[in-house]
Design a protein around this motif. Sequence first.
Motif, mmCIF file in Angstrom:
data_model
loop_
_atom_site.group_PDB
_atom_site.id
_atom_site.type_symbol
_atom_site.label_atom_id
_atom_site.label_comp_id
_atom_site.label_asym_id
_atom_site.label_seq_id
_atom_site.Cartn_x
_atom_site.Cartn_y
_atom_site.Cartn_z
ATOM 1 N N ARG A 145 2.307 -6.218 7.596
ATOM 2 C CA ARG A 145 3.593 -5.939 8.232
ATOM 3 C C ARG A 145 4.047 -4.536 7.855
ATOM 4 O O ARG A 145 3.883 -4.100 6.716
ATOM 5 N N TYR A 146 4.631 -3.862 8.827
ATOM 6 C CA TYR A 146 5.299 -2.594 8.558
ATOM 7 C C TYR A 146 6.701 -2.868 8.018
ATOM 8 O O TYR A 146 7.378 -3.793 8.465
ATOM 9 N N ILE A 147 7.125 -2.034 7.058
ATOM 10 C CA ILE A 147 8.507 -2.054 6.589
ATOM 11 C C ILE A 147 9.009 -0.613 6.611
ATOM 12 O O ILE A 147 8.200 0.327 6.595
ATOM 13 N N LEU A 192 1.826 -5.272 2.906
ATOM 14 C CA LEU A 192 2.993 -4.557 3.401
ATOM 15 C C LEU A 192 2.744 -3.065 3.258
ATOM 16 O O LEU A 192 2.134 -2.625 2.277
ATOM 17 N N PHE A 193 3.192 -2.284 4.238
ATOM 18 C CA PHE A 193 3.165 -0.837 4.103
ATOM 19 C C PHE A 193 4.300 -0.246 4.913
ATOM 20 O O PHE A 193 4.849 -0.876 5.817
ATOM 21 N N VAL A 208 0.847 -1.190 0.000
ATOM 22 C CA VAL A 208 0.000 0.000 0.000
ATOM 23 C C VAL A 208 0.883 1.241 0.000
ATOM 24 O O VAL A 208 1.683 1.451 0.922
ATOM 25 N N GLY A 209 0.737 2.052 -1.036
ATOM 26 C CA GLY A 209 1.602 3.209 -1.224
ATOM 27 C C GLY A 209 1.250 4.398 -0.346
ATOM 28 O O GLY A 209 0.297 4.375 0.443
ATOM 29 N N GLY A 210 2.061 5.448 -0.503
ATOM 30 C CA GLY A 210 1.917 6.628 0.329
ATOM 31 C C GLY A 210 2.347 6.384 1.751
ATOM 32 O O GLY A 210 1.985 7.144 2.657
ATOM 33 N N SER A 211 3.136 5.352 1.959
ATOM 34 C CA SER A 211 3.487 4.930 3.322
ATOM 35 C C SER A 211 4.996 4.831 3.550
ATOM 36 O O SER A 211 5.439 4.840 4.694
ATOM 37 N N LEU A 212 5.778 4.721 2.488
ATOM 38 C CA LEU A 212 7.234 4.777 2.626
ATOM 39 C C LEU A 212 7.717 6.222 2.599
ATOM 40 O O LEU A 212 8.860 6.510 2.964
ATOM 41 N N VAL A 213 6.846 7.100 2.114
ATOM 42 C CA VAL A 213 7.092 8.546 2.170
ATOM 43 C C VAL A 213 5.979 9.145 3.023
ATOM 44 O O VAL A 213 4.926 8.538 3.210
#
Length: 226
Positions: free
Chosen positions: A175-177, A153-154, A130-135
């Motif tokens: 899971r969080y990454i 994953l996010f 799921v995007g918008g989550s590594l930034v």
Amino acid sequence: ACISVCGNIKYDQPLEAMPGQYGQSLRRRLGLARKSLVIVAGSTHAGEDRSLVYAFSRLKRRFGDLKLIIAPRHLNRCPAIAAIAAALHLSCSELRDIEHPLKSGPGDVIIVNAMGLLRSFYAVADIAFVGGSLVNIGGHNPLEPAALGKPILFGPYMHKCKAVAEQLTAGGGARYIVNENDLVMAAGDWLSDEPMRIRAGRHAGGVFSANQGAVDKTIKAIESLI
């Protein structure tokens, strides 16, 4: 004062039914081999694509028939994603219409250059990101893949969906990454262990199902006060 806790109405969003065989049918239309493993990265933002494609490149050395389907939040970034893939010598396909197969077959990376198709692509996923989550965007909706029973994953920036993300992780469905290395490790665990991956997807689907009904509970609570 009378206070009633009725749950989270986000779980009652209208996600139309999607037959179980739909994902298999779409995989065939995309030309994906029966044993292909697929990571679907949805609603990605600038700053995430590079980490995702680089992590995918590393994972593909271990899982040869692995595919990445990436649906950027903003379609004007499709050429930049294709350039990242090309720099890593990954073949790339661009998809604009879900109803027609890719003429030359699927590349290693399939870029979705159209809006409104993400949930359909989550149906073919073995793992969803799921995007918008590594930034620091706040994270997009993880309930779409959860409703389809996909392990998720996010990144660490899920504050817009914090309660949902915590329920999914606590239930074992997500899971969080925090970076590319984390992504390689977490995805590698699930890709190498099909029973674990399926259990995680069932957990995600179970969390979604168990938390539905907040709207009805809220309406009944209001009616009881009228």
